[in-house]
Write an enzyme that holds these catalytic residues in place. Structure first.
Site, mmCIF file in Angstrom:
data_model
loop_
_atom_site.group_PDB
_atom_site.id
_atom_site.type_symbol
_atom_site.label_atom_id
_atom_site.label_comp_id
_atom_site.label_asym_id
_atom_site.label_seq_id
_atom_site.Cartn_x
_atom_site.Cartn_y
_atom_site.Cartn_z
ATOM 1 N N ASP A 370 0.825 -1.203 0.000
ATOM 2 C CA ASP A 370 0.000 0.000 0.000
ATOM 3 C C ASP A 370 0.863 1.258 0.000
ATOM 4 O O ASP A 370 1.928 1.303 0.606
ATOM 5 C CB ASP A 370 -0.902 -0.027 1.238
ATOM 6 N N ARG A 446 -11.306 1.611 8.660
ATOM 7 C CA ARG A 446 -10.010 2.054 8.152
ATOM 8 C C ARG A 446 -10.160 3.305 7.275
ATOM 9 O O ARG A 446 -9.518 3.443 6.254
ATOM 10 C CB ARG A 446 -9.303 0.938 7.377
ATOM 11 N N LYS A 479 -1.376 -8.920 -4.621
ATOM 12 C CA LYS A 479 -1.986 -9.093 -3.297
ATOM 13 C C LYS A 479 -3.288 -8.305 -3.282
ATOM 14 O O LYS A 479 -3.282 -7.077 -3.362
ATOM 15 C CB LYS A 479 -1.045 -8.591 -2.201
ATOM 16 N N TRP A 480 -4.413 -9.023 -3.184
ATOM 17 C CA TRP A 480 -5.752 -8.426 -3.264
ATOM 18 C C TRP A 480 -6.291 -8.273 -1.849
ATOM 19 O O TRP A 480 -6.665 -9.235 -1.207
ATOM 20 C CB TRP A 480 -6.653 -9.341 -4.096
ATOM 21 N N ASP A 481 -6.349 -7.032 -1.372
ATOM 22 C CA ASP A 481 -6.738 -6.785 0.018
ATOM 23 C C ASP A 481 -8.196 -6.324 0.103
ATOM 24 O O ASP A 481 -8.801 -5.908 -0.900
ATOM 25 C CB ASP A 481 -5.809 -5.733 0.632
ATOM 26 N N CYS A 529 -6.288 -11.328 0.467
ATOM 27 C CA CYS A 529 -6.065 -10.771 1.803
ATOM 28 C C CYS A 529 -7.301 -9.963 2.171
ATOM 29 O O CYS A 529 -7.843 -9.249 1.329
ATOM 30 C CB CYS A 529 -4.815 -9.886 1.815
ATOM 31 N N ASP A 551 -2.775 -10.768 9.537
ATOM 32 C CA ASP A 551 -1.928 -9.582 9.661
ATOM 33 C C ASP A 551 -0.962 -9.703 10.836
ATOM 34 O O ASP A 551 -0.056 -8.882 10.975
ATOM 35 C CB ASP A 551 -2.786 -8.329 9.853
#
Length: 744
Positions: A370, A446, A479-481, A529, A551
């Site tokens: 990120d 978030r 990475k797919w969050d 993720c 995490d």
């Protein structure tokens, strides 16, 4: 032939490798359950398994006038309905135009299908050859509704699994409303079991819970729009005398990534009903004439070899017939991720310093996390825009990825496509794309909100913008969050009577988007993720072969997380990294060796600033990477055995054994040091009893039989000398891994 049918008696016997599943059509036309468990030889007639009470039932309701024996309150069923005499948890409830919720789905016909049909719009286990499995479809019809209910059962010749789903089609002229439609229901003749499930929270996901069954309902679920960190869509019934290696265990897992329910009801006759499917809370589905509704798939596993035996059935099935694409069988790369090294504070120079140094130490893939897109200097902004920040990365993703790749290292990138920030160009242009209820306050998580994936225009936008990113350079990994769960669940494009469809339509939209992307980019390794393990489920594994397990990167906490996860999911699906100390989640300081020995049992990588490591640490890291590369095929494809549970004591142990039993890795972890602890033995399972094995580190030789029955002595012998407990594994948070190989 795995499915035997007695058409005259309307009996069906599904027979797997070591499993039998038997049911019949009862006198009232509904399917009644007879048996699920260890394989039995087929016989022409299983009528002896069906027995009504010898005396009239008291204070019960009955199907036929004058008959006080045939009561749905008493009988074991396959797909029960509510309102006609069964007061236990139903599998289906449908509202009709006249206000009635009473249904009567009666047997109409069956169909045998070689192999296994795919499910419309949903992930599911598959076959590569029609000879692997056979599928039985039971068609039930409600004549008044003109509705057709199809119950689907798949059995594999060489596996101990039964796969179930249900489909309802409206063949009438009026709309129906589905209030509840589960994927499976099965009745057991007694309640002598422990209920095992995986519970937790963010950064302590999938801890094992076990409780004795009791009268009433014991239930887990999710109302969060995800399968959740709190309760995984899995449960097992374990015979009270069963353990990791012996005894009867029944496991159930839902191939779905959204709101679910799963539970066990013990009734006043001490029978137990297991049920699983989409959560009926805040759910309904308007079924127009000619339309059909498909439930997700439920995976049912029987084991007579304890919890490990159950796990092996799940692992082998998911590794080989759920995960797809080139990465199913391909060895996964050793990666390094910059998140805990830099968070949002980085530039191209910093990224290249980490990637170049990691490359020299043997790392194969660098993952940019990120913070790489315009304005993203904290977590309050820019989600949805996906435009590279040229202040941080003056050459964009294309230039950075090419520089990272210049010495043979692969490049990967982090995205969070399902989310949107209010401070973004996308929100300014399309505020209606946010998932929510009009004229209601929106909660945030978030500092972000969720895009409405029920909308085709949103999915098209995401496909186009992500395709542009994924094509902008030699990207090998994504990475797919997804860093928040759903609140104020509603969609601006759905009419009022369909608002309760929103959560499920979101998941269907997500699956459609993922299918388009993995088809367009088949060579990319996708890792799922969702704030870590908030969506660790079989549904996501159908599209992405591995998931960021948690995490929480603390090696000691990861023992519980990875141990619990392994109850259902194979090591090949678990992302596991070595991070820096003190740990960013717990503040704990653990040896680099122990951090490696924990992360070793997963899809391996590092999450730290390698440029800040000492020379000694770098040399140790080099050796770790060499060891992992030498053994990653074994770790990814071997059989995993849980030996000592972190939930039951100070010690944890597990092992991975090659399919051909030629080699193995055994790991032992001690959390806290104990004064004068004495000697300990760990019994190792899965090895060939007659084979002699040599420990590479010590030269010790033992047979598989000795390791299983006598066990490995701790501390072990080193060249004929026993190390004392004070010199072996001295201190807290210590561990050791042994490599065994068969003596030729």
């Amino acid at each position: 032939m795995p499915i035997f049918i007695n058409e005259e008696k309307k009996q069906f016997h599904l027979q797997g490798k070591n499993t039998s599943y038997i049911f019949r059509i009862m006198e009232n036309g509904q399917p009644g359950h007879l048996y699920f468990g260890k394989k039995v030889a087929h016989r022409a007639d299983f009528s002896y398994l069906f027995q009504l009470p010898n005396e009239p039932l008291g204070n019960a309701t009955f199907t036929y006038e004058g008959d006080q024996h045939f009561s749905l309150e008493f009988l074991k069923q396959e797909y029960p309905v509510y309102g006609t005499g069964d007061f236990r948890e139903p599998a289906i409830q449908v509202s009709q135009p006249d206000g009635s919720r009473v249904t009567l789905f009666k047997y109409d016909s069956f169909q045998l299908v070689k192999g296994k049909p795919a499910l419309d719009g949903l992930p599911a286990v598959y076959t590569e050859s029609d000879d692997e499995a056979e599928t039985l479809e039971i068609k039930l019809v409600d004549q008044k509704l003109k509705a057709e209910l199809t119950l689907s059962y798949t059995v594999f010749h060489e596996r101990n699994v039964i796969l179930r789903n249900a489909k309802l089609k409206n063949n009438g002229t009026e709309e129906l409303k589905i209030n509840r439609m589960l994927s499976m229901s099965v009745d057991f003749p007694d309640a002598d079991y422990d209920l095992v499930h995986l519970s937790g929270a963010w950064i302590r996901e999938r801890n094992i819970e076990s409780n004795r069954l009791h009268k009433g309902i014991q239930q887990i679920d999710s109302k969060r729009g995800t399968s959740s960190s709190q309760n995984n869509p899995f449960l097992a019934l374990k015979a009270v005398n069963a353990d990791e290696h012996t005894g009867d265990v029944y496991g159930f897992n839902l191939v779905y990534s959204g709101n679910f329910t799963a539970g066990v009801q013990v009734d006043h006759y001490d029978t137990s009903r297991v049920f699983m499917g989409i959560n009926p809370f805040d759910f309904s589905w308007k079924l127009e004439p000619g339309e059909a509704f498909q439930t997700p798939e439920a995976v049912m596993v029987y084991s007579d070899a304890g919890l490990n035996g159950m796990s092996h059935s799940f692992h082998d099935l998911y590794q080989n017939r759920l995960v797809r694409g080139v990465w199913r069988d391909k060895e996964r790369p050793v990666l390094i991720n910059n998140w805990e090294a830099t968070y949002f504070d980085f530039n191209e120079e910093k990224i290249l310093s980490i990637s170049d140094e990691a490359n020299r130490l043997g790392v194969e893939l660098f993952v940019l996390d990120d913070g790489w897109f315009e304005g993203r200097n904290n977590d309050t902004t820019s989600l949805g825009d996906w435009t590279p920040d040229l202040n941080k990365l003056p050459n964009g993703i294309e230039g950075l990825s090419e520089k990272v790749s210049r010495n043979g290292m692969k490049f990967g990138i982090w995205v969070e496509p399902e989310m949107i920030s209010k401070k973004s160009a996308l929100y300014e242009n399309h505020p209606e794309w946010v998932l929510g209820v009009q004229d209601r306050h929106l909660s945030h998580g978030r500092n972000q909100f969720i895009l409405d994936l029920t909308r085709q225009d949103v999915r098209d936008y995401l496909f186009d913008s992500l395709s542009k990113v994924f094509s902008s350079g030699p990207i090998a990994y994504v990475k797919w969050d997804m860093n928040r769960v759903m609140t104020e669940i509603g969609s601006a494009q759905l009419p009022p009577e369909r608002q309760e469809e929103t959560a499920h339509r979101y998941i269907l939209g997500l699956y459609e988007l993922l299918e388009r992307l993995v088809s367009a980019f088949p060579d990319i390794l996708f890792e799922s993720c969702a704030s870590g393990g908030n969506r660790f489920d079989p549904g996501m594994l159908f599209y992405m072969p591995q998931t960021w397990t948690s995490d929480n990167t603390d090696a000691i906490e990861r023992l519980k997380i990875q141990y619990g996860t392994s109850l259902v999911y194979p090591l090949s699906t678990m992302g596991a990294h070595v991070s820096s100390v003190p740990n960013h989640q717990t503040g704990r300081t653990t040896p680099l060796e122990t951090r490696f020995n924990t992360a070793l049992f997963g899809m391996f990588g590092y999450e730290l600033d390698v440029t800040k490591m000492t020379d000694a640490e770098k040399e140790e890291m080099k050796k770790q990477i060499v060891f992992y590369k030498e053994n990653r095929s074994l770790i990814q494809k071997g059989d995993f055995y849980r030996l000592l549970s972190p939930f039951e004591g100070n010690d944890t142990s597990w092992a991975v054994v090659a399919k051909d039993q030629s080699e193995a890795l055994i790991a032992y972890y001690r959390i806290l040091a104990k004064p004068n602890p004495g000697l300990k033995r760990v019994k190792v399972f899965g090895l060939d009893p007659a084979t002699l094995y040599r420990f590479n580190e010590t030269g010790l030789e033992m047979t598989g039989e000795e390791l299983n029955n006598i066990g490995l002595l701790l501390p072990p012998f080193y060249n004929g000398t026993v190390h004392t407990p004070q010199t072996f594994l001295a201190g807290d948070f210590r561990s050791v891994v042994w490599k065994l190989e068969a003596v030729k």
